[in-house]
Design an enzyme around this catalytic site. Structure first.
Site, PDB file in Angstrom:
ATOM      1  N   HIS A  90      65.645 -30.899  39.250  1.00  0.00           N
ATOM      2  CA  HIS A  90      66.770 -31.803  39.512  1.00  0.00           C
ATOM      3  C   HIS A  90      66.443 -32.710  40.698  1.00  0.00           C
ATOM      4  O   HIS A  90      65.852 -32.257  41.685  1.00  0.00           O
ATOM      5  CB  HIS A  90      68.019 -30.974  39.823  1.00  0.00           C
ATOM      6  CG  HIS A  90      69.288 -31.744  39.748  1.00  0.00           C
ATOM      7  ND1 HIS A  90      70.135 -31.687  38.662  1.00  0.00           N
ATOM      8  CD2 HIS A  90      69.866 -32.607  40.618  1.00  0.00           C
ATOM      9  CE1 HIS A  90      71.177 -32.473  38.877  1.00  0.00           C
ATOM     10  NE2 HIS A  90      71.034 -33.040  40.066  1.00  0.00           N
ATOM     11  N   ASN A 127      60.586 -33.740  48.359  1.00  0.00           N
ATOM     12  CA  ASN A 127      59.382 -33.373  47.616  1.00  0.00           C
ATOM     13  C   ASN A 127      59.651 -33.696  46.154  1.00  0.00           C
ATOM     14  O   ASN A 127      60.643 -33.236  45.586  1.00  0.00           O
ATOM     15  CB  ASN A 127      59.074 -31.882  47.740  1.00  0.00           C
ATOM     16  CG  ASN A 127      58.808 -31.453  49.166  1.00  0.00           C
ATOM     17  OD1 ASN A 127      58.264 -32.214  49.950  1.00  0.00           O
ATOM     18  ND2 ASN A 127      59.178 -30.240  49.505  1.00  0.00           N
ATOM     19  N   CYS A 142      72.815 -28.725  38.933  1.00  0.00           N
ATOM     20  CA  CYS A 142      73.670 -29.516  38.064  1.00  0.00           C
ATOM     21  C   CYS A 142      75.133 -29.163  38.334  1.00  0.00           C
ATOM     22  O   CYS A 142      75.436 -28.100  38.890  1.00  0.00           O
ATOM     23  CB  CYS A 142      73.332 -29.241  36.599  1.00  0.00           C
ATOM     24  SG  CYS A 142      71.770 -29.975  36.049  1.00  0.00           S
ATOM     25  N   CYS A 165      69.744 -25.032  35.419  1.00  0.00           N
ATOM     26  CA  CYS A 165      69.512 -25.646  36.727  1.00  0.00           C
ATOM     27  C   CYS A 165      70.683 -25.362  37.674  1.00  0.00           C
ATOM     28  O   CYS A 165      71.837 -25.672  37.339  1.00  0.00           O
ATOM     29  CB  CYS A 165      69.326 -27.151  36.573  1.00  0.00           C
ATOM     30  SG  CYS A 165      69.203 -28.022  38.156  1.00  0.00           S
ATOM     31  N   HIS A 215      66.488 -34.032  44.009  1.00  0.00           N
ATOM     32  CA  HIS A 215      67.078 -33.535  45.247  1.00  0.00           C
ATOM     33  C   HIS A 215      66.066 -33.610  46.374  1.00  0.00           C
ATOM     34  O   HIS A 215      64.862 -33.754  46.155  1.00  0.00           O
ATOM     35  CB  HIS A 215      67.539 -32.077  45.091  1.00  0.00           C
ATOM     36  CG  HIS A 215      66.420 -31.081  45.040  1.00  0.00           C
ATOM     37  ND1 HIS A 215      65.573 -30.934  43.954  1.00  0.00           N
ATOM     38  CD2 HIS A 215      65.984 -30.176  45.965  1.00  0.00           C
ATOM     39  CE1 HIS A 215      64.684 -29.992  44.199  1.00  0.00           C
ATOM     40  NE2 HIS A 215      64.898 -29.513  45.411  1.00  0.00           N
ATOM     41  N   GLN A 238      65.693 -32.246  50.860  1.00  0.00           N
ATOM     42  CA  GLN A 238      66.102 -31.196  51.777  1.00  0.00           C
ATOM     43  C   GLN A 238      66.249 -31.753  53.188  1.00  0.00           C
ATOM     44  O   GLN A 238      65.760 -32.848  53.498  1.00  0.00           O
ATOM     45  CB  GLN A 238      65.065 -30.065  51.778  1.00  0.00           C
ATOM     46  CG  GLN A 238      64.903 -29.386  50.422  1.00  0.00           C
ATOM     47  CD  GLN A 238      63.896 -28.246  50.478  1.00  0.00           C
ATOM     48  OE1 GLN A 238      64.132 -27.225  51.125  1.00  0.00           O
ATOM     49  NE2 GLN A 238      62.771 -28.428  49.815  1.00  0.00           N
TER      50      GLN A 238
END
Length: 358
Positions: free
Chosen positions: A167, A156, A73, A70, A169, A171
């Site tokens: 992960h 999303n 991370c 990922c 997150h 935007q």
């Protein structure tokens, strides 16, 4: 909150947001990265009047990597990621594969936590407050870019939505234009003002919903409801009770209460389809989109006397899951004509979201 700005190996900006004032962020990005090359451009549809971002370079973006690869991370001795440090609270960086770039805007990634297995709903109230601080700070900073007209913070969540990185997150898109959805809200705001001798449409909608049967959560400074004409099977709009145009306008009391209210809504979304993965059930996490609607930085005179302070900051949270194991697809009517068909009555959705309260 402590803010530390640095640069990644290819020149992109990275900002750490920490709860501790003594946090030190000096780790360098040692990856051999080439400079970011984008083909992003904005085209306007002359018939619909809306905009399309053409970004062919995004075909090469990272796609569903395994957890041990990922890029969001923290970095370790054996693997370098987009976050050079070995831990972080919240990190924001320029997207390496942006939909908008240069004069066409800017795209940023917001990493909510360094814990790969968590979700926003797993955050503590202190962690969620730090994310709110980051959203607010980025809105303020991006407002200074001459090409940016509007800032959109969103998350999303779930592969069903199209998320390619697992992960936790979100935007931030900084658009060089007023988005079509916001433009329509402003036009309806102006029309309502003209038809009602100066009344504010957002205020009237909020008052009507607070007096009705679709309220999901009513706190001291925030109210959440399923709107009368909800587009999605489960859709909640979250408003501060005092109208402000953007995240910067929230007062301290409203900011302080937000984490508790928002985390409760997210946790209810994870419970509406039955026992989920956190309660030992088999239902997968509820996919959703969480979208902040903020006023553009400049509201032109085309909106008949409306200014940006007439706009009401709010968050729209919705899922494409209509019942357990079934998704709502945007088919012919929705995709072809923008006419939504909702299988779940908004009153039923509101009742269900009240039933699954903590």
């Amino acid at each position: 909150m402590k803010k530390t700005s640095t640069r990644l190996a290819d020149g992109r900006e990275l900002i750490y947001y920490d709860t501790r004032d003594d946090a030190v962020r000096t780790a360098a990005d040692t990856r051999p990265l080439d400079p970011v090359a984008t083909t992003s451009g904005i085209r306007r549809d002359p018939l619909a009047g809306d905009f399309v971002a053409i970004a062919s370079h995004r075909q090469g973006r990272t796609y569903h990597p395994p957890a041990d690869e990922c890029p969001l991370c923290p970095s370790t001795d054996g693997r370098r990621t987009e976050i050079p440090d070995s831990s972080y609270d919240v990190a924001v960086f320029e997207n390496r594969f942006p939909s908008l770039a240069g004069d066409a805007g800017r795209c940023e990634v917001v990493c909510f936590t360094s814990d790969h297995t968590a979700s926003f709903a797993d955050l503590t109230e202190a962690q969620a407050a730090l994310v709110l601080d980051a959203w607010t700070d980025r809105t303020a900073e991006l407002s200074h870019l001459p090409s940016v007209a509007q800032v959109f913070c969103f998350e999303n969540r779930g592969a069903e939505i199209g998320v390619t990185l697992g992960h936790p997150h979100g935007q931030i898109y900084a658009y060089p234009f007023v988005t079509p959805r916001t433009d329509l809200m402003l036009r309806n705001l102006a029309a309502h003002r003209a038809a009602t001798d100066g009344r504010n449409l957002f205020d009237d909608v909020l008052a009507g919903e607070r007096a009705g049967e679709r309220v999901v959560l009513d706190a001291e400074h925030w109210v959440a409801f399923v709107p009368y004409a909800a587009h999605w099977p489960y859709e909640v709009h979250l408003y501060p009770k005092r109208r402000v145009p953007d995240l910067l306008g929230l007062d301290e009391a409203t900011r302080t209460e937000f984490p508790r209210v928002y985390l409760e809504l997210l946790r209810r979304f994870d419970r509406i389809f039955g026992p989920g993965h956190r309660e030992g059930g088999t239902e997968p996490p509820t996919p959703y989109i969480a979208a902040w609607h903020q006023a553009p930085f400049t509201v032109q005179g085309e909106y008949a006397g409306v200014n940006r302070d007439d706009f009401a900051l709010h968050l729209e949270l919705f899922t494409i899951r209509r019942t357990s194991g079934k998704l709502k697809f945007l088919a012919g009517s929705e995709s072809g004509m923008s006419v939504f068909i909702n299988d779940v009555p908004p009153e039923t959705a509101a009742e269900r979201l009240r039933e699954v309260a903590s």
